[in-house]
Design a protein around this motif. Sequence first.
Motif, PDB file in Angstrom:
ATOM      1  N   UNK A  23       0.863  -1.172   0.000  1.00 18.51           N
ATOM      2  CA  UNK A  23       0.000   0.000   0.000  1.00 18.51           C
ATOM      3  C   UNK A  23       0.912   1.240   0.000  1.00 18.51           C
ATOM      4  N   UNK A 195     -10.266   1.271   6.463  1.00 16.83           N
ATOM      5  CA  UNK A 195      -9.327   0.999   7.556  1.00 16.83           C
ATOM      6  C   UNK A 195      -7.966   1.649   7.276  1.00 16.83           C
ATOM      7  N   UNK A 196      -7.588   1.792   6.020  1.00 15.52           N
ATOM      8  CA  UNK A 196      -6.369   2.541   5.718  1.00 15.52           C
ATOM      9  C   UNK A 196      -6.712   4.027   5.632  1.00 15.52           C
ATOM     10  N   UNK A 197      -6.114   4.815   6.502  1.00 14.46           N
ATOM     11  CA  UNK A 197      -6.311   6.264   6.389  1.00 14.46           C
ATOM     12  C   UNK A 197      -5.686   6.766   5.090  1.00 14.46           C
ATOM     13  N   UNK A 244      -6.356   0.576   0.941  1.00 13.40           N
ATOM     14  CA  UNK A 244      -7.127  -0.087   1.996  1.00 13.40           C
ATOM     15  C   UNK A 244      -8.525   0.482   2.126  1.00 13.40           C
ATOM     16  N   UNK A 274       0.543  11.563   6.204  1.00 13.25           N
ATOM     17  CA  UNK A 274      -0.268  10.399   6.564  1.00 13.25           C
ATOM     18  C   UNK A 274      -1.331  10.876   7.539  1.00 13.25           C
ATOM     19  N   UNK A 277      -6.328   8.818  12.212  1.00 17.40           N
ATOM     20  CA  UNK A 277      -7.755   8.456  12.158  1.00 17.40           C
ATOM     21  C   UNK A 277      -8.617   9.683  12.443  1.00 17.40           C
ATOM     22  N   UNK A 684     -12.391   5.887  16.433  1.00 16.83           N
ATOM     23  CA  UNK A 684     -13.093   4.597  16.260  1.00 16.83           C
ATOM     24  C   UNK A 684     -13.591   4.008  17.580  1.00 16.83           C
ATOM     25  N   UNK A 690     -19.997  -1.004  13.450  1.00 15.05           N
ATOM     26  CA  UNK A 690     -20.452  -2.321  13.890  1.00 15.05           C
ATOM     27  C   UNK A 690     -19.280  -3.302  13.897  1.00 15.05           C
TER      28      UNK A 690
ATOM     29  N   UNK B  42      -0.138  -3.183   9.808  1.00 15.18           N
ATOM     30  CA  UNK B  42      -0.777  -1.985   9.244  1.00 15.18           C
ATOM     31  C   UNK B  42      -1.113  -0.957  10.306  1.00 15.18           C
ATOM     32  N   UNK B  43      -1.024   0.312   9.907  1.00 10.18           N
ATOM     33  CA  UNK B  43      -1.466   1.443  10.714  1.00 10.18           C
ATOM     34  C   UNK B  43      -2.931   1.713  10.412  1.00 10.18           C
ATOM     35  N   UNK B  44      -3.824   1.621  11.377  1.00 12.51           N
ATOM     36  CA  UNK B  44      -5.217   1.985  11.084  1.00 12.51           C
ATOM     37  C   UNK B  44      -5.697   3.129  11.953  1.00 12.51           C
ATOM     38  N   UNK B  45      -5.213   3.179  13.203  1.00 11.17           N
ATOM     39  CA  UNK B  45      -5.707   4.215  14.113  1.00 11.17           C
ATOM     40  C   UNK B  45      -4.653   4.686  15.088  1.00 11.17           C
ATOM     41  N   UNK B  46      -3.650   3.845  15.340  1.00 11.01           N
ATOM     42  CA  UNK B  46      -2.541   4.202  16.239  1.00 11.01           C
ATOM     43  C   UNK B  46      -2.901   4.208  17.714  1.00 11.01           C
ATOM     44  N   UNK B  47      -4.142   3.835  18.040  1.00 15.45           N
ATOM     45  CA  UNK B  47      -4.529   3.870  19.458  1.00 15.45           C
ATOM     46  C   UNK B  47      -5.290   2.617  19.896  1.00 15.45           C
ATOM     47  N   UNK B  49      -7.694   0.792  18.449  1.00 14.76           N
ATOM     48  CA  UNK B  49      -9.137   0.696  18.220  1.00 14.76           C
ATOM     49  C   UNK B  49      -9.514  -0.239  17.078  1.00 14.76           C
ATOM     50  N   UNK B 107      -6.670  -4.716   3.984  1.00 17.36           N
ATOM     51  CA  UNK B 107      -5.928  -3.938   4.972  1.00 17.36           C
ATOM     52  C   UNK B 107      -6.095  -4.496   6.386  1.00 17.36           C
ATOM     53  N   UNK B 139     -11.743  -4.296  13.236  1.00 18.98           N
ATOM     54  CA  UNK B 139     -12.742  -3.636  12.400  1.00 18.98           C
ATOM     55  C   UNK B 139     -12.444  -3.908  10.932  1.00 18.98           C
TER      56      UNK B 139
END
Lengths: 763, 164
Positions: A23, A195-197, A244, A274, A277, A684, A690, B42-47, B49, B107, B139
């Motif tokens: 990615x 899910x990928x920012x 993503x 980057x 979220x 999130x 959900x 993978x990076x999705x939120x860093x916290x 979640x 992802x 998620x």
Amino acid sequence: MGYTGKRMPRVDAKDKAAGRAKYAADLCVRDALVAKVLHAERAHALVRSINTDRARQAEGVEAVFTCFDVPKYYFPTAGHPWSTDPEHQDVADRLLLTDHVRFWGDDIAVVVARDELSAVKALRELEVEYEDLPFVLDAQAAMEPGAPQLHEAFPGNVLGHSSIRRGDLEAAIREPGLIRVEGWYDTPTVQHCHIENHNCWAYMEGGRVTVVTSTQIPHIVRRIVGQALGRPWGDVRIIKPYIGGGFGNKQDALYEPLCAWLTTMLGGRPVRIECTREETFHCNRVRHAIRSHIISWVRPDGSFAARKLECWSNQGGYASHGHGIAAKGMNAFPQIYPCDNLECDAWTVFTNLPPAGAMRGYGIPQATFAGEAHIDDVARAIGMSPLELRRKIAMPKGYRDDFSGNVNWSDSFRACMEAGAKATDFERRFAELSKPQTGNIRRGVGMALYWYNTGVWPISLESSSCRMVLNQDGSVQVFTGETEIGQGCDTVYAQMTADAVGIPFESVHVVTVQDTDTTPYGSGAYASRQTYVGGFAIDNTGKILRGKILDYAAKLTKLPAGQLGLREGFIENDRGERLMSLAELATEALYSMEDSRHITAEATAQIKSNAYSFGCSFAEVEVDLRLCRIRVTRLMNVHDCGKLINPQLAEAQVHGGMSMGMGYALSEQLRFDEKTGRPLNGNLLDYKLLTFTDHPRLEALFCENAEPTSPFGTKALGEPPACPPAPAIRNAVLQATGIAFGAIPMTPEKLFRALEEGGGSDV
Amino acid sequence: MNDRQFKHIRCTINSRAVDAMVDVRASLTELLRGEFALTSVKHGCDVGECGACTVLIDGEPFNSCIYLAVWADGKDITTVDGLAEPDGSLSPLQQAFVDEGAIQCGFCTPGLILTAQSLINRGEPLSDEELRRELAGHLCRCTGYENIFKAVRRALDESLGKKG
């Protein structure tokens, strides 16, 4: 045909399962500088000054730029093909950084540092002086006289208004015996939550700018970067690897223009942006919140004498995709249930919320919630079952829309409705659950139809190009400008190519990375267009390639080309006997000392057609009155998206849309502080997506009526599955509790308040 | 910078003994992606979640974004790169994800596969409800979880069947 219609395995699944798929961030060079954006902490203000002294001196900082440093090239961000007609061009209302803050989170400065931590720390050293302006968050309030104004060019904050007038509403409603049913329906601001920012990184090479980015629309982003930087478009190269998820958020230019500009300001050194979220929630795009007001004048037999629709679409601070969303929703209204006497109006209104753009369904999830909730309100008012009412009034077979030229070839609504009703035993369940219920758990079933179309013709350009390159082993590379974003287009393109050329599926190599330097033009992943529009380009190109192969085969075999065929990678005569492999032919053709040919083909398909794509949802719910909790116990979607190219991928696409629709119904809403405009739950944890535990088994059915305009008989499926679940669930809750929710999401809090107000009394 | 502190750690990553100097402030996600180029994390939120950065630490799934790199000292770490056979062939669980159509954008896939693998390694049967609860820290926006659930269910049942 051979491979289309079959459950072929995804071409990218193995790499993704193994963790090898790359990615945008995975490809970033290690010495890239890190850019972090300073987001305004005001909903509406002017930036008076930004003191950058301390930030510039902070450890690791390479550069600081503010809204006072950026070039004044206003640019649009919407992922639409460019229009050469100025009247149809997107609104150019963005700068790379702005001194007029129009929403909490607007971009006002940027720090570039050697690493992320240094950049984040330096951001805190920037001192901003604001001149506060009054702000407005609600679309209807923003239209009031005296409301705060966001853009000089749009007095009254109205970005767009369109209307439909048909027949004579005033005369029609005087017909005796009509029942008037009126409702207000609100849909919330939600976010895509891929899910990928969004992230991108940019560098310069040979004096040109390259941006590697997580986007759905590489060719469009190239044009926008060129516009934003004031550079020739050919000076910009966009590379799009695996992404993503996108769901429409990445159908806008997001931070690519800023990132591209930063590398030009830093001598071409690589710079990456980057999004966190939180930035994805507040500083990318959201789905328009739309408020709809519907009045229907209904005869006792369910037919409509007249209908009125008004809707207000909350655009947020910038135009992005703008009025197209509300307009699409409004245009569906008179088509799905035709009526002779109509008044429809849609307004798109700037407010001080994050800019709203495209999100899976492009106005139709909002319009479907309003329209289908209203149909159940009508059914209740006249005492008819919701299935029976829809059977009577839904768009008939043969209906033709004059504007798009779309024809309802196959009575899709009734086919889908009957299939879903039978599979869920809807009529019996509805009758059973209509009897008085007692106890804490109440049950209900509900349904909803949806209207959709495929691609953007005739509002906008539909064009897609493809290039195929024959290898010496008889395999073929396929380049298109259309993007894989998770939906599976690379796989269906491989299936289509195999059939169009006459080679095995395994011999097709779809080049998944779009690189605007090498990939021919395609508009990208939106409007559920790619399988349909890309299918034409692949069919055209495949036939050209096949023709060139057979031409060379005729030369080698000394047989007329018309007597030759290509099947499964072998040249055959007209008796089906294999004469040579394509590998032998391709090798001979390329290395021939006498007549060398690298066999390639390229074609552009401009599509001046569109196609209806219809279906429905059926939901069953359990409502716990004490806990105020709604549980969806069954959910089924039925789609007529034409012939399925890959049934497994189609089902998976439907599941994802249904899940998104469930979240829309039950839990998702971005909330803002009314006193300040500050976002309240942009993460999130607090924004309720959900999870595994919230879903029933998701069931997908298809009615495969081949679309006559498509070479593969296919039409839209990407966005449609997300459109009907929310109203189906709302209507099931209506049957279970007697509460006619006029707003989603139907959270426990809202259910509690509705029960307190005496809902459920008629259960 | 004088307040920057580093610590030397030794750990095992995908069955290979390694050592590294790590910034005491760095997360395990940063260490694995940066130092070892394991971009499957993978990076999705860093916290903590979304679950996209999940790795196995001594066999247990953790969100590596909220696990300090220095804590990895002495630990056995598995990323999804460590599940396939040396010849590149997929593990039965990975193959089940492919076969059941459980992968779309891909992802969330590495993290989910690792949590699911930890359940398989535990070797205990799980009801559908228990299985959904075990996976609920991840998620996914593409699949509605439907085919992921099918894939994990199948791989778990098959692994138990083999052992039984």
